[in-house]
Structure formats: structure tokens, C-alpha cells
Design a protein around this motif. Structure first.
Motif, PDB file in Angstrom:
ATOM      1  N   VAL A  47       0.832  -1.202   0.000  1.00 61.25           N
ATOM      2  CA  VAL A  47       0.000   0.000   0.000  1.00 61.25           C
ATOM      3  C   VAL A  47       0.868   1.254   0.000  1.00 61.25           C
ATOM      4  CG1 VAL A  47      -1.659   1.337   1.370  1.00 61.25           C
ATOM      5  CG2 VAL A  47      -1.979  -1.128   1.076  1.00 61.25           C
ATOM      6  N   ASP A  48       1.948   1.241   0.773  1.00 62.69           N
ATOM      7  CA  ASP A  48       2.864   2.381   0.809  1.00 62.69           C
ATOM      8  C   ASP A  48       3.410   2.676  -0.595  1.00 62.69           C
ATOM      9  OD1 ASP A  48       4.831   4.162   2.662  1.00 62.69           O
ATOM     10  OD2 ASP A  48       5.979   3.238   1.045  1.00 62.69           O
ATOM     11  N   ALA A  49       3.839   1.635  -1.296  1.00 63.11           N
ATOM     12  CA  ALA A  49       4.413   1.821  -2.629  1.00 63.11           C
ATOM     13  C   ALA A  49       3.387   2.402  -3.601  1.00 63.11           C
ATOM     14  CB  ALA A  49       4.950   0.494  -3.150  1.00 63.11           C
ATOM     15  N   GLU A  50       2.163   1.898  -3.553  1.00 61.08           N
ATOM     16  CA  GLU A  50       1.141   2.403  -4.471  1.00 61.08           C
ATOM     17  C   GLU A  50       0.729   3.826  -4.103  1.00 61.08           C
ATOM     18  OE1 GLU A  50      -1.690   2.321  -7.695  1.00 61.08           O
ATOM     19  OE2 GLU A  50       0.334   1.624  -7.223  1.00 61.08           O
ATOM     20  N   LEU A  51       0.648   4.127  -2.820  1.00 62.07           N
ATOM     21  CA  LEU A  51       0.312   5.488  -2.406  1.00 62.07           C
ATOM     22  C   LEU A  51       1.352   6.488  -2.912  1.00 62.07           C
ATOM     23  CD1 LEU A  51      -0.996   5.079   1.267  1.00 62.07           C
ATOM     24  CD2 LEU A  51      -2.260   5.994  -0.690  1.00 62.07           C
ATOM     25  N   ARG A  52       2.620   6.120  -2.817  1.00 64.76           N
ATOM     26  CA  ARG A  52       3.672   7.030  -3.289  1.00 64.76           C
ATOM     27  C   ARG A  52       3.551   7.260  -4.798  1.00 64.76           C
ATOM     28  NH1 ARG A  52       6.961   8.261   0.714  1.00 64.76           N
ATOM     29  NH2 ARG A  52       6.773   6.902   2.530  1.00 64.76           N
ATOM     30  N   VAL A  54       0.783   7.007  -6.657  1.00 67.12           N
ATOM     31  CA  VAL A  54      -0.427   7.762  -6.969  1.00 67.12           C
ATOM     32  C   VAL A  54      -0.290   9.224  -6.548  1.00 67.12           C
ATOM     33  CG1 VAL A  54      -2.893   7.982  -6.474  1.00 67.12           C
ATOM     34  CG2 VAL A  54      -1.902   5.724  -6.861  1.00 67.12           C
ATOM     35  N   LEU A  55       0.262   9.459  -5.360  1.00 66.16           N
ATOM     36  CA  LEU A  55       0.410  10.834  -4.890  1.00 66.16           C
ATOM     37  C   LEU A  55       1.394  11.620  -5.759  1.00 66.16           C
ATOM     38  CD1 LEU A  55       0.367  10.166  -1.055  1.00 66.16           C
ATOM     39  CD2 LEU A  55      -1.320  11.479  -2.332  1.00 66.16           C
ATOM     40  N   ALA A  56       2.453  10.963  -6.218  1.00 64.76           N
ATOM     41  CA  ALA A  56       3.386  11.630  -7.133  1.00 64.76           C
ATOM     42  C   ALA A  56       2.690  11.968  -8.451  1.00 64.76           C
ATOM     43  CB  ALA A  56       4.602  10.746  -7.372  1.00 64.76           C
ATOM     44  N   TRP A  57       1.828  11.089  -8.915  1.00 59.78           N
ATOM     45  CA  TRP A  57       1.056  11.324 -10.143  1.00 59.78           C
ATOM     46  C   TRP A  57       0.126  12.526  -9.978  1.00 59.78           C
ATOM     47  CZ3 TRP A  57      -4.304   9.172 -10.693  1.00 59.78           C
ATOM     48  CH2 TRP A  57      -4.857   9.458 -11.961  1.00 59.78           C
ATOM     49  N   LEU A  58      -0.514  12.639  -8.808  1.00 54.27           N
ATOM     50  CA  LEU A  58      -1.495  13.697  -8.582  1.00 54.27           C
ATOM     51  C   LEU A  58      -0.878  15.013  -8.121  1.00 54.27           C
ATOM     52  CD1 LEU A  58      -4.262  11.642  -6.708  1.00 54.27           C
ATOM     53  CD2 LEU A  58      -4.374  12.504  -9.051  1.00 54.27           C
ATOM     54  N   SER A 172     -15.206   4.102   0.642  1.00 50.72           N
ATOM     55  CA  SER A 172     -14.023   4.355   1.470  1.00 50.72           C
ATOM     56  C   SER A 172     -13.331   3.064   1.894  1.00 50.72           C
ATOM     57  CB  SER A 172     -14.389   5.180   2.704  1.00 50.72           C
ATOM     58  OG  SER A 172     -15.514   4.638   3.361  1.00 50.72           O
ATOM     59  N   LEU A 173     -13.930   1.919   1.569  1.00 50.30           N
ATOM     60  CA  LEU A 173     -13.274   0.612   1.702  1.00 50.30           C
ATOM     61  C   LEU A 173     -12.932   0.150   0.293  1.00 50.30           C
ATOM     62  CD1 LEU A 173     -15.526  -1.144   4.373  1.00 50.30           C
ATOM     63  CD2 LEU A 173     -13.230  -0.235   4.709  1.00 50.30           C
ATOM     64  N   MET A 174     -11.656  -0.115   0.037  1.00 47.30           N
ATOM     65  CA  MET A 174     -11.225  -0.344  -1.342  1.00 47.30           C
ATOM     66  C   MET A 174     -10.061  -1.313  -1.409  1.00 47.30           C
ATOM     67  SD  MET A 174      -9.210   3.272  -1.816  1.00 47.30           S
ATOM     68  CE  MET A 174     -10.356   4.082  -0.702  1.00 47.30           C
ATOM     69  N   ARG A 175      -9.787  -1.796  -2.601  1.00 45.63           N
ATOM     70  CA  ARG A 175      -8.570  -2.544  -2.881  1.00 45.63           C
ATOM     71  C   ARG A 175      -7.494  -1.566  -3.350  1.00 45.63           C
ATOM     72  NH1 ARG A 175      -9.369  -7.021  -6.959  1.00 45.63           N
ATOM     73  NH2 ARG A 175      -7.426  -7.744  -6.039  1.00 45.63           N
ATOM     74  N   ILE A 176      -6.250  -2.053  -3.408  1.00 47.15           N
ATOM     75  CA  ILE A 176      -5.144  -1.193  -3.836  1.00 47.15           C
ATOM     76  C   ILE A 176      -5.422  -0.591  -5.214  1.00 47.15           C
ATOM     77  CG2 ILE A 176      -2.749  -1.239  -4.634  1.00 47.15           C
ATOM     78  CD1 ILE A 176      -2.011  -2.973  -2.355  1.00 47.15           C
ATOM     79  N   ALA A 177      -6.002  -1.376  -6.101  1.00 48.73           N
ATOM     80  CA  ALA A 177      -6.251  -0.905  -7.463  1.00 48.73           C
ATOM     81  C   ALA A 177      -7.212   0.273  -7.516  1.00 48.73           C
ATOM     82  CB  ALA A 177      -6.791  -2.051  -8.317  1.00 48.73           C
ATOM     83  N   ASP A 178      -7.993   0.486  -6.439  1.00 49.53           N
ATOM     84  CA  ASP A 178      -8.957   1.586  -6.409  1.00 49.53           C
ATOM     85  C   ASP A 178      -8.340   2.900  -5.951  1.00 49.53           C
ATOM     86  OD1 ASP A 178     -11.030  -0.226  -7.090  1.00 49.53           O
ATOM     87  OD2 ASP A 178     -11.221  -0.812  -4.982  1.00 49.53           O
ATOM     88  N   LEU A 179      -7.119   2.871  -5.418  1.00 53.56           N
ATOM     89  CA  LEU A 179      -6.516   4.078  -4.854  1.00 53.56           C
ATOM     90  C   LEU A 179      -6.417   5.232  -5.861  1.00 53.56           C
ATOM     91  CD1 LEU A 179      -3.746   2.624  -2.520  1.00 53.56           C
ATOM     92  CD2 LEU A 179      -5.612   4.155  -1.838  1.00 53.56           C
ATOM     93  N   PRO A 180      -5.940   5.014  -7.092  1.00 52.21           N
ATOM     94  CA  PRO A 180      -5.838   6.148  -8.023  1.00 52.21           C
ATOM     95  C   PRO A 180      -7.175   6.858  -8.241  1.00 52.21           C
ATOM     96  CG  PRO A 180      -4.618   4.267  -8.859  1.00 52.21           C
ATOM     97  CD  PRO A 180      -5.402   3.770  -7.687  1.00 52.21           C
ATOM     98  N   GLN A 182      -9.944   6.851  -6.294  1.00 56.36           N
ATOM     99  CA  GLN A 182     -10.493   7.492  -5.100  1.00 56.36           C
ATOM    100  C   GLN A 182      -9.738   8.767  -4.740  1.00 56.36           C
ATOM    101  OE1 GLN A 182     -13.228   6.911  -3.638  1.00 56.36           O
ATOM    102  NE2 GLN A 182     -13.781   4.977  -4.599  1.00 56.36           N
ATOM    103  N   LEU A 183      -8.415   8.741  -4.823  1.00 63.29           N
ATOM    104  CA  LEU A 183      -7.655   9.938  -4.492  1.00 63.29           C
ATOM    105  C   LEU A 183      -7.844  11.035  -5.544  1.00 63.29           C
ATOM    106  CD1 LEU A 183      -4.368   8.415  -3.045  1.00 63.29           C
ATOM    107  CD2 LEU A 183      -6.221   9.542  -1.812  1.00 63.29           C
ATOM    108  N   ARG A 184      -7.944  10.630  -6.794  1.00 62.81           N
ATOM    109  CA  ARG A 184      -8.218  11.619  -7.847  1.00 62.81           C
ATOM    110  C   ARG A 184      -9.578  12.266  -7.625  1.00 62.81           C
ATOM    111  NH1 ARG A 184      -9.022  10.348 -14.284  1.00 62.81           N
ATOM    112  NH2 ARG A 184      -9.017  12.505 -15.014  1.00 62.81           N
ATOM    113  N   LEU A 185     -10.560  11.474  -7.198  1.00 64.02           N
ATOM    114  CA  LEU A 185     -11.888  12.012  -6.920  1.00 64.02           C
ATOM    115  C   LEU A 185     -11.842  13.008  -5.759  1.00 64.02           C
ATOM    116  CD1 LEU A 185     -14.885  11.769  -7.735  1.00 64.02           C
ATOM    117  CD2 LEU A 185     -15.101   9.954  -6.018  1.00 64.02           C
TER     118      LEU A 185
END
Length: 236
Positions: A47-52, A54-58, A172-180, A182-185
Motif C-alpha cells: 500500500v505504501d508503494a502504491e500510495l507514493r 499515486v500521490l506523485a502522479w497527482l 471508502s473501503l477499497m482494494r489497492i487498485a482503487d486508490l488512483p 479514489q484519491l483523484r476524486l
């Protein structure tokens, strides 16, 4: 009724935990890591790796994602004065508290909003506490101590590829693939209100005023939680 051997084993575990608390960090022997802890660590790393990413993308470089847990002093003087956040992310469009679960199986709503049902491969149904319930007091605390214009969001993230979610669960309950998505929203919704962006550096300093991130403090918190869990098991 518990057998004598079982009670002895529990007593020995409590004794070892107490001795570990009293032993200075420099001389304390490392506690064996359980399979559940290894799985949890693997999920949090994913999750940490995917968050980094996605956040860098946004946000480009304008974000802060703490490496490791954050320990909030959310209830000084209470029996449980501290609460652990798995991942705390700060962005120009809000602060995000993530509780990570590396569960497998199918996840469905529970009998109330505080619980979920995990359905295993063989069909067995198991009631578990919702990550959103685990986040609740942490999010309420942060909303109370931080400026009101800084939104604080709560998310539960399921890290395992062998986990599926019921469509009846809240987004607000999601899988890793949903992070991009949800955060973009969240970013789009925040910017649509034409609000000033969160000062990422100032927000992190404000969190540090009511939190700790050093390893010794976090281990003392976890040791207390483990001890209380053993005591509860003996008394139940």
C-alpha cells in the motif's frame, strides 16, 4: 475451562512481555515475528508503494507520506492513550488516514457499520472489525486539533490480490487498485470548491505536535496492545 498447560503458557507469555518492557532497547532480545505480522507488513509495504506512486502522479513532489506508522496521543490519561495509524498521507487536497488489511476471501458488510464479514474459500463466515471503525477515533481526533479547512479522510485498503469486495461496501473501503480513482476524486472535489490548498509542511508539523513516530514509542504501544489482548483472552 482452560487447562493448566494453557494457562501456564499464557502466564509465561505475559511474563515475557513484561520483561521485554523493562529491558532497555539496547539489550532487549527481538520478539519472534508471527505469520500474521509478516503478512500485515507485506500488505502495508504494498500500500505504501502504491500510495507514493499515486500521490506523485497527482501532486508531483508536493505531498508527504510518512514512512511507517504514526502514533497519535489521542486520549492522554485514558487506558488507551495512543492510537496507531498505518499510513498518514498529506496532500494539498487533504489528509488521509489509511488502515491496511491483508485479508483474503470475500468481504461483505457486517450487521452494523462497525463490522465486516469475511467469507473464506471454504465458505466459512467470520465477523471482523471494520477498518473504518478502527480509524474513527483517530480521524475525529485529528479533525478536532487541526484547522477546520483541512479535510481529514478515512480509508480502509485491502492489500491482497486474493480479496474481493462486495459492491454494497462504502467506497471508502477499497482494494489497492482503487486508490488512483479514489484519491483523484478527492482532489477533484476539493478543487471544485475553489479552496486554498493545504500547506503540506505545516500540516505535518501540526500532526507531530500530537504524535510520535520513533520506533521505541510504537513498540511500547504495540506491547501494551498485545498484553491487553492476552488478558482479555484469559478473562473471556
Amino acid at each position: 475451562m482452560y487447562g493448566i498447560a494453557f494457562l501456564f503458557a499464557i502466564g509465561l507469555a505475559l511474563y515475557r512481555i513484561d520483561r521485554q518492557r523493562q529491558t532497555p532497547p539496547s539489550t532487549a532480545l527481538p520478539r519472534p515475528v508471527t505469520r500474521a505480522e509478516l503478512a500485515g507488513d507485506a500488505g502495508e509495504a504494498a500500500v505504501d508503494a502504491e500510495l507514493r506512486r499515486v500521490l506523485a502522479w497527482l501532486c508531483g513532489e508536493n505531498f508527504y507520506l510518512h514512512r511507517g506508522p504514526v502514533l497519535l496521543h489521542h486520549a492522554p490519561g485514558a487506558r488507551y492513550p495512543t492510537a496507531e495509524i498505518d499510513h498518514l498521507a498529506i496532500s494539498p487536497f487533504g489528509l488521509f488516514v489509511f488502515e491496511t488489511k491483508n485479508w483474503t476471501g470475500h468481504i461483505e458488510p457486517g450487521p452494523d457499520e462497525t463490522s465486516l464479514v469475511r467469507v473464506g474459500a471454504s465458505g466459512e463466515r467470520e465477523l471482523r472489525k471494520s477498518p473504518l471503525k478502527q480509524n474513527h477515533s483517530k480521524v475525529v481526533f485529528l479533525r478536532g486539533v487541526l484547522p477546520g479547512m483541512w479535510p481529514v479522510h478515512s480509508f480502509g485498503v485491502f492489500a491482497s490480490d486474493d480479496c474481493t469486495l462486495s459492491p454494497a461496501l462504502p467506497p471508502s473501503l477499497m482494494r489497492i487498485a482503487d486508490l488512483p480513482h479514489q484519491l483523484r476524486l478527492c482532489k477533484t472535489n476539493y478543487e471544485s470548491r475553489d479552496q486554498r490548498g493545504v500547506n503540506v509542511k505545516a500540516a505535518w508539523q501540526a500532526v507531530l505536535a500530537v504524535a510520535e513516530v520513533d520506533r521505541d514509542s510504537i513498540e511500547r504501544h504495540r506491547s501494551r496492545v498485545r498484553t491487553d489482548s492476552l488478558i482479555h483472552m484469559i478473562n473471556s
